[in-house]
Design an enzyme around this catalytic site. Structure first.
Site, PDB file in Angstrom:
ATOM      1  N   MET A  62      18.668  -9.009  -5.721  1.00 56.43           N
ATOM      2  CA  MET A  62      19.729  -8.549  -4.808  1.00 56.43           C
ATOM      3  C   MET A  62      20.686  -9.666  -4.409  1.00 56.43           C
ATOM      4  O   MET A  62      21.843  -9.435  -4.109  1.00 56.43           O
ATOM      5  CB  MET A  62      19.120  -7.915  -3.563  1.00 56.43           C
ATOM      6  CG  MET A  62      18.362  -8.869  -2.688  1.00 56.43           C
ATOM      7  SD  MET A  62      17.738  -8.085  -1.208  1.00 56.43           S
ATOM      8  CE  MET A  62      16.042  -7.758  -1.647  1.00 56.43           C
ATOM      9  N   GLU A 101       9.646 -12.333   2.634  1.00 56.77           N
ATOM     10  CA  GLU A 101      10.839 -12.479   1.821  1.00 56.77           C
ATOM     11  C   GLU A 101      12.082 -12.676   2.684  1.00 56.77           C
ATOM     12  O   GLU A 101      13.161 -12.239   2.348  1.00 56.77           O
ATOM     13  CB  GLU A 101      10.952 -11.279   0.887  1.00 56.77           C
ATOM     14  CG  GLU A 101       9.877 -11.360  -0.176  1.00 56.77           C
ATOM     15  CD  GLU A 101       9.383  -9.999  -0.627  1.00 56.77           C
ATOM     16  OE1 GLU A 101       9.641  -9.670  -1.770  1.00 56.77           O
ATOM     17  OE2 GLU A 101       8.751  -9.288   0.152  1.00 56.77           O
ATOM     18  N   GLU A 152      12.069  -3.132   2.734  1.00 56.32           N
ATOM     19  CA  GLU A 152      10.724  -3.377   3.256  1.00 56.32           C
ATOM     20  C   GLU A 152      10.240  -4.636   2.571  1.00 56.32           C
ATOM     21  O   GLU A 152       9.648  -4.601   1.508  1.00 56.32           O
ATOM     22  CB  GLU A 152       9.819  -2.180   2.959  1.00 56.32           C
ATOM     23  CG  GLU A 152       8.481  -2.237   3.668  1.00 56.32           C
ATOM     24  CD  GLU A 152       7.423  -2.997   2.895  1.00 56.32           C
ATOM     25  OE1 GLU A 152       7.321  -4.227   3.123  1.00 56.32           O
ATOM     26  OE2 GLU A 152       6.714  -2.371   2.092  1.00 56.32           O
ATOM     27  N   PHE A 201       0.853  -1.189   0.000  1.00 61.71           N
ATOM     28  CA  PHE A 201       0.000   0.000   0.000  1.00 61.71           C
ATOM     29  C   PHE A 201       0.890   1.239   0.000  1.00 61.71           C
ATOM     30  O   PHE A 201       1.379   1.652   1.038  1.00 61.71           O
ATOM     31  CB  PHE A 201      -0.899   0.006   1.246  1.00 61.71           C
ATOM     32  CG  PHE A 201      -1.913  -1.092   1.251  1.00 61.71           C
ATOM     33  CD1 PHE A 201      -3.064  -0.998   0.488  1.00 61.71           C
ATOM     34  CD2 PHE A 201      -1.704  -2.215   2.021  1.00 61.71           C
ATOM     35  CE1 PHE A 201      -4.004  -2.016   0.507  1.00 61.71           C
ATOM     36  CE2 PHE A 201      -2.646  -3.242   2.034  1.00 61.71           C
ATOM     37  CZ  PHE A 201      -3.791  -3.137   1.277  1.00 61.71           C
ATOM     38  N   LYS A 225       3.705   4.413   7.328  1.00 58.77           N
ATOM     39  CA  LYS A 225       4.819   3.485   7.098  1.00 58.77           C
ATOM     40  C   LYS A 225       6.052   4.253   6.604  1.00 58.77           C
ATOM     41  O   LYS A 225       7.162   4.078   7.128  1.00 58.77           O
ATOM     42  CB  LYS A 225       4.381   2.446   6.058  1.00 58.77           C
ATOM     43  CG  LYS A 225       5.469   1.518   5.593  1.00 58.77           C
ATOM     44  CD  LYS A 225       4.893   0.462   4.674  1.00 58.77           C
ATOM     45  CE  LYS A 225       5.508   0.542   3.292  1.00 58.77           C
ATOM     46  NZ  LYS A 225       4.922  -0.414   2.362  1.00 58.77           N
TER      47      LYS A 225
HETATM   48  C1  SAM Z   1       6.947  -5.263  -0.076  1.00 51.56           C
HETATM   49  S1  SAM Z   1       7.585  -4.585  -1.545  1.00 51.56           S
HETATM   50  C2  SAM Z   1       8.136  -2.992  -1.054  1.00 51.56           C
HETATM   51  C3  SAM Z   1       8.297  -2.069  -2.194  1.00 51.56           C
HETATM   52  C4  SAM Z   1       8.679  -0.635  -1.825  1.00 51.56           C
HETATM   53  N1  SAM Z   1       9.927  -0.607  -1.115  1.00 51.56           N
HETATM   54  C5  SAM Z   1       7.564   0.052  -1.054  1.00 51.56           C
HETATM   55  O1  SAM Z   1       7.750   0.322   0.139  1.00 51.56           O
HETATM   56  O2  SAM Z   1       6.533   0.317  -1.631  1.00 51.56           O
HETATM   57  C6  SAM Z   1       9.081  -5.488  -1.741  1.00 51.56           C
HETATM   58  C7  SAM Z   1       9.795  -5.257  -3.051  1.00 51.56           C
HETATM   59  O3  SAM Z   1      10.999  -6.002  -3.015  1.00 51.56           O
HETATM   60  C8  SAM Z   1      11.223  -6.611  -4.270  1.00 51.56           C
HETATM   61  N2  SAM Z   1      12.076  -7.787  -4.034  1.00 51.56           N
HETATM   62  C9  SAM Z   1      11.758  -8.899  -3.337  1.00 51.56           C
HETATM   63  N3  SAM Z   1      12.771  -9.771  -3.314  1.00 51.56           N
HETATM   64  C10 SAM Z   1      13.768  -9.187  -4.020  1.00 51.56           C
HETATM   65  C11 SAM Z   1      15.086  -9.611  -4.357  1.00 51.56           C
HETATM   66  N4  SAM Z   1      15.549 -10.796  -3.993  1.00 51.56           N
HETATM   67  N5  SAM Z   1      15.829  -8.767  -5.075  1.00 51.56           N
HETATM   68  C12 SAM Z   1      15.355  -7.557  -5.466  1.00 51.56           C
HETATM   69  N6  SAM Z   1      14.106  -7.114  -5.184  1.00 51.56           N
HETATM   70  C13 SAM Z   1      13.316  -7.916  -4.466  1.00 51.56           C
HETATM   71  C14 SAM Z   1       9.844  -6.949  -4.764  1.00 51.56           C
HETATM   72  O4  SAM Z   1       9.829  -7.094  -6.179  1.00 51.56           O
HETATM   73  C15 SAM Z   1       9.054  -5.717  -4.290  1.00 51.56           C
HETATM   74  O5  SAM Z   1       9.070  -4.707  -5.242  1.00 51.56           O
END
Ligand code: SAM
Length: 616
Positions: free
Chosen positions: A421, A445, A436, A327, A333
């Site tokens: 990453m 994650e 996050e 969101f 947040k």
């Molecule tokens: C919960 S969202 C948060 C997005 C943003 N930071 C926000 O607060 O709106 C987590 C993000 O991390 C990315 N993500 C998850 N695992 C990842 C990885 N191993 N490497 C890079 N990005 C990753 C997802 O694609 C997603 O866009």
């Protein structure tokens, strides 16, 4: 006439009245609805003098049963919206008297069949007599198997004495919840069997009352005897009763007024909550229970309107959802993140060196960029210099990130890295890492900075919704839920550990004043320390106010577990890892053994924790 709409609240509240036997249904409705303002009547459907065993003796009549009026006297919509059928209160299916038992079964089945024919939405079943209810439950269970969508409200007195030494066999109920629990267990937790609570003049402890908010209570019947008299001679309720009634409103539990007028109102004065006089302008005598209805309406009207966020979340209450949503509109947040980044920047670079030192900050999982923005705002707020790497594996989000950087003119500060990453070979080390990657239980994650919490809950609606799927998979899945119709039975406990693989055994004490309770599953929450004292979380006692990104998580149990008052519940939670996925397993070992849920992650429905290479 409903008691009124709360501002912005979608649900309106209804108040009914329990009536005496009357075979003139149209008159019954006009007296109680049109002229008194009740929304529905709880009406006896059959002449209380009727006994099947007596009928057979003088057979030869028309064969018609002594129902209260023909189905044609009201329109189908009047029957269905304004009448709750009251099943004859003399029936006693667990009596030692065989004739009475047989008469009871026949009558119950005849009345329910008639109520179904009339398309009533609900019937009120009389309280089981004595402490044994097996034959009554067997008969109701048979009825439930073939019922249309009518609800059966089992009438249960709201009663729990604190004296555990009381003799249960003396017909004195110690805890009426146990009676309800036996009945619904015998009926296999059927979703059309619910509760009408008889609210008495004295109330059990707050903890014990709390249990009912996790059960399927549809109505609360308040007898006029339970009302007090205020200084002006009008009926009112004790403070504890008022709080309870407000709780009922908040859980869409309908109120039913029952009994006779016991308050002789001062003549010629106006009512407490409305301005009508003792008799209406056409001289018709006012309804004797109208002051009680007005008082309940007054309690409803004086409730605070729901806060905006609660209104927004109304439609999510108690609905099982699959996780994973971000969101971006959740300002709270991002404010917390910005506060944490400010503190970290100030700790790293003293004020006097602010213009000389550049801090390397990496946003890992940058999504569409809100944390990049929060980081840059923190740098501006503190006057610190920043170099940002925004790492994101979702190629669609990366497109948004590129546009954002261009529109905002961040090209010299922000570098976008489009990759996972875990496989990125960073050109330098980060001074500050921002992520996050949080889910309701902390670790969608596998983010390292959170603590997870669990607590046992009564949640009959959620349990029944999971059961609807009729498979094991859904009982071994964790759901995101805006918990509302639940009773939290013990304080939360954290199952924290260090590696991806985790195991924790927890013991929850059910307070003795709560009484015995049914555990349908576990509510899960998280709390994450962003930096020093800046945290973000949904654990109820420390939850970040006004944040709506995360609802709780619900881990169901395949078979609900009964826990005795004052005893403890032992549960095990495992987080297991395989080469491609991470999942939870859970099981109860005391007071009874449940199977271990989700063995080998076999029921992983998209998430639970998830697949290591998931993208969304
Ligand atoms: C919960 S969202 C948060 C997005 C943003 N930071 C926000 O607060 O709106 C987590 C993000 O991390 C990315 N993500 C998850 N695992 C990842 C990885 N191993 N490497 C890079 N990005 C990753 C997802 O694609 C997603 O866009």
């Amino acid at each position: 006439m409903p008691l009124g709409e709360r501002s912005g609240d979608k649900e309106s509240r209804y108040c009914g009245v329990e009536t005496e036997f009357n075979d003139d249904m149209p008159q019954l409705l006009s007296h109680n609805l049109a002229s008194a303002g009740f929304d529905f009547v709880v009406a006896t459907l059959m002449d209380p003098a009727y006994r099947p065993s007596l009928m057979q003796k003088d057979s030869g009549g028309s064969g018609a049963l002594p129902f209260a009026g023909s189905d044609l006297v009201l329109s189908p919509s009047q029957w269905s919206s304004h009448v709750v059928g009251k099943i004859s209160s003399w029936i006693d299916l667990d009596s030692d008297d065989e004739i009475l038992r047989m008469d009871s079964e026949t009558t119950l089945k005849q009345e329910i069949a008639w109520a179904s024919h009339l398309s009533l939405q609900a019937c009120l079943l009389p309280t089981p007599k004595g402490t044994s209810c097996a034959n009554y439950a067997r008969c109701v269970n048979q009825i439930l198997q073939g019922l249309n969508n009518m609800q059966l409200w089992l009438r249960i007195p709201l009663l729990k004495t604190d004296d555990d030494s009381m003799d249960v066999d003396s017909n004195n109920l110690v805890d009426s919840w146990e009676l309800w629990n036996s009945f619904r267990m015998l009926c296999e937790h059927h979703s059309q069997l619910s509760i009408a609570l008889d609210v008495l003049s004295s109330l059990p402890s707050a903890n014990s009352l709390g249990r009912w908010f996790g059960e399927s209570v549809r109505a609360a019947i308040i007898n006029t005897d339970s009302f007090l008299t205020n200084a002006r001679g009008y009926p009112c309720l004790s403070k504890r009763h008022q709080k309870l009634i407000t709780g009922f409103f908040n859980h869409a539990i309908q109120i039913v007024i029952s009994g006779k007028q016991v308050h002789s109102l001062p003549k010629g004065t106006t009512d407490l909550a409305s301005n009508h006089n003792d008799s209406s302008s056409d001289g018709v005598q006012r309804h004797p229970l109208r002051p009680y209805l007005d008082y309940v309406g007054y309690l409803y009207q004086r409730m605070d309107p729901l806060p905006e966020q609660e209104r927004f979340e109304l439609g999510y209450r108690d609905f099982l959802q699959s996780p994973l949503q971000t969101f971006e509109k959740d300002a709270v947040k991002y404010i917390q993140y910005q506060r944490a980044i400010c503190k970290a920047l100030q700790d790293r670079v003293p004020d006097e060196k602010a213009s000389m030192i550049t801090t390397v900050l990496m946003v890992v999982g940058a999504g569409r960029g809100p944390l990049v923005r929060a980081s840059l705002q923190a740098a501006e707020e503190t006057g610190r210099k920043l170099k940002v790497f925004a790492v994101e594996k979702n190629p669609n989000a990366v497109v948004t990130l590129h546009s954002l950087v261009k529109i905002e003119g961040w090209e010299n500060i922000v570098t976008i890295i489009s990759c996972d990453m875990r496989h990125w070979d960073a050109p330098e080390k980060a001074d500050i890492l921002v992520s996050e990657l949080l889910g309701s239980f902390g670790d969608n994650e596998l983010s390292p900075e959170y603590t997870s919490f669990i607590q046992p809950v009564t949640a009959s609606k959620l349990y029944n919704d999971v059961k609807l799927h009729k498979d094991v998979v859904h009982f071994e899945t964790a759901y995101v839920v805006k918990l509302h119709n639940v009773a939290r039975l013990a304080p939360t406990q954290p199952p924290t550990m260090k590696s991806n693989q985790r195991y924790k055994k927890l013991q929850f004490e059910i307070p003795s004043d709560t009484g015995s309770a049914m555990v349908h599953g576990f509510a899960g929450y998280f709390d994450a320390t962003l930096y020093k004292d800046v945290h973000l979380g949904i654990e109820p006692s420390t939850a970040t106010p006004n944040m709506f990104s995360w609802f709780a998580i619900f881990f169901p149990l395949r078979t609900p577990v009964f826990v005795c008052a004052g005893s403890s519940l032992e549960v095990h939670f495992w987080r297991c890892c395989g080469p491609t996925k991470v999942w939870y397993e859970w099981g109860v070992t005391s007071p009874c053994l449940s199977p271990i849920h989700n063995s080998n992650g076999r029921s992983l429905l998209g998430w639970a924790v998830g697949f290591l290479d998931s993208t969304y």
